[in-house]
Design a protein around this motif. Structure first.
Motif, mmCIF file in Angstrom:
data_model
loop_
_atom_site.group_PDB
_atom_site.id
_atom_site.type_symbol
_atom_site.label_atom_id
_atom_site.label_comp_id
_atom_site.label_asym_id
_atom_site.label_seq_id
_atom_site.Cartn_x
_atom_site.Cartn_y
_atom_site.Cartn_z
ATOM 1 N N ILE A 86 5.423 -10.619 -57.191
ATOM 2 C CA ILE A 86 5.286 -9.402 -57.990
ATOM 3 C C ILE A 86 4.998 -9.845 -59.423
ATOM 4 O O ILE A 86 5.864 -10.418 -60.090
ATOM 5 N N GLU A 87 3.782 -9.613 -59.896
ATOM 6 C CA GLU A 87 3.409 -10.093 -61.227
ATOM 7 C C GLU A 87 3.785 -9.107 -62.324
ATOM 8 O O GLU A 87 3.951 -9.496 -63.471
ATOM 9 N N GLY A 88 3.885 -7.829 -62.019
ATOM 10 C CA GLY A 88 4.256 -6.838 -63.025
ATOM 11 C C GLY A 88 5.754 -6.826 -63.259
ATOM 12 O O GLY A 88 6.546 -7.169 -62.390
ATOM 13 N N ARG A 89 6.151 -6.449 -64.457
ATOM 14 C CA ARG A 89 7.570 -6.384 -64.803
ATOM 15 C C ARG A 89 7.951 -4.942 -65.102
ATOM 16 O O ARG A 89 7.164 -4.175 -65.663
ATOM 17 N N ASN A 90 9.168 -4.574 -64.747
ATOM 18 C CA ASN A 90 9.688 -3.244 -65.048
ATOM 19 C C ASN A 90 10.275 -3.232 -66.447
ATOM 20 O O ASN A 90 11.067 -4.115 -66.809
ATOM 21 N N VAL A 91 9.921 -2.236 -67.249
ATOM 22 C CA VAL A 91 10.423 -2.128 -68.616
ATOM 23 C C VAL A 91 11.887 -1.707 -68.552
ATOM 24 O O VAL A 91 12.277 -0.831 -67.782
ATOM 25 N N GLY A 92 12.710 -2.334 -69.353
ATOM 26 C CA GLY A 92 14.119 -1.974 -69.432
ATOM 27 C C GLY A 92 15.014 -2.762 -68.508
ATOM 28 O O GLY A 92 16.228 -2.610 -68.559
ATOM 29 N N LEU A 93 14.460 -3.593 -67.646
ATOM 30 C CA LEU A 93 15.263 -4.424 -66.756
ATOM 31 C C LEU A 93 15.192 -5.881 -67.200
ATOM 32 O O LEU A 93 14.164 -6.354 -67.675
ATOM 33 N N CYS A 94 16.281 -6.571 -67.018
ATOM 34 C CA CYS A 94 16.338 -7.991 -67.380
ATOM 35 C C CYS A 94 15.459 -8.786 -66.415
ATOM 36 O O CYS A 94 15.657 -8.729 -65.197
ATOM 37 N N PRO A 95 14.462 -9.547 -66.918
ATOM 38 C CA PRO A 95 13.568 -10.303 -66.026
ATOM 39 C C PRO A 95 14.307 -11.310 -65.140
ATOM 40 O O PRO A 95 13.869 -11.590 -64.030
ATOM 41 N N LYS A 96 15.433 -11.838 -65.616
ATOM 42 C CA LYS A 96 16.173 -12.815 -64.821
ATOM 43 C C LYS A 96 16.765 -12.185 -63.561
ATOM 44 O O LYS A 96 16.935 -12.861 -62.551
ATOM 45 N N LEU A 97 17.096 -10.891 -63.648
ATOM 46 C CA LEU A 97 17.759 -10.239 -62.528
ATOM 47 C C LEU A 97 16.795 -9.516 -61.602
ATOM 48 O O LEU A 97 17.195 -9.040 -60.541
ATOM 49 N N GLU A 98 15.520 -9.432 -61.979
ATOM 50 C CA GLU A 98 14.530 -8.760 -61.131
ATOM 51 C C GLU A 98 14.125 -9.653 -59.964
ATOM 52 O O GLU A 98 14.164 -10.875 -60.057
#
Length: 114
Positions: A86-98
């Motif tokens: 998954i290359e896209g990131r969710n705004v407002g979520l910690c990238p380490k925990l995604e």
């Protein structure tokens, strides 16, 4: 090789030449030998730089050969289960925990490169 001159250490500055007749004025006057050395220095630095660049190129080739020996290509076929990045990131979520992978998913079609 890096600076093109002798490095002056703190001890060299603190403990100057104690010989009689040596003063800061006489030590700062370049001798004929120093002038010739300074005249040859630019050519020598260019030569040393060329040698260093050749060595870097040779090391890069050796590193590539070593890497290619250990690299492997995995050939996936239709119906194989795989994890999808998954290359896209969710705004407002910690990238380490995604989650960075989604799946398992099945390969439905194989793209042919020409």
């Amino acid at each position: 090789m890096v600076t093109g001159r002798e490095v002056r250490l703190p001890a060299d500055i603190i403990y100057a030449d104690p010989s009689p007749g040596s003063s800061t004025e006489t030590r700062n006057v370049p001798t004929m030998q120093q002038a010739r050395y300074a005249g040859r220095m630019p050519k020598r630095l260019v030569h040393v730089h060329q040698i260093a660049m050749e060595q870097l190129k040779q090391r890069a080739k050796c590193s590539k050969v070593h890497y290619d020996q250990k690299a492997s290509v995995i050939d996936y076929n239709v119906g194989d289960p795989v994890w999808c990045l998954i290359e896209g990131r969710n705004v407002g979520l910690c990238p380490k925990l995604e989650n960075i992978y989604e799946g398992p998913m099945l390969i439905q079609q194989k793209k042919i490169n020409s």
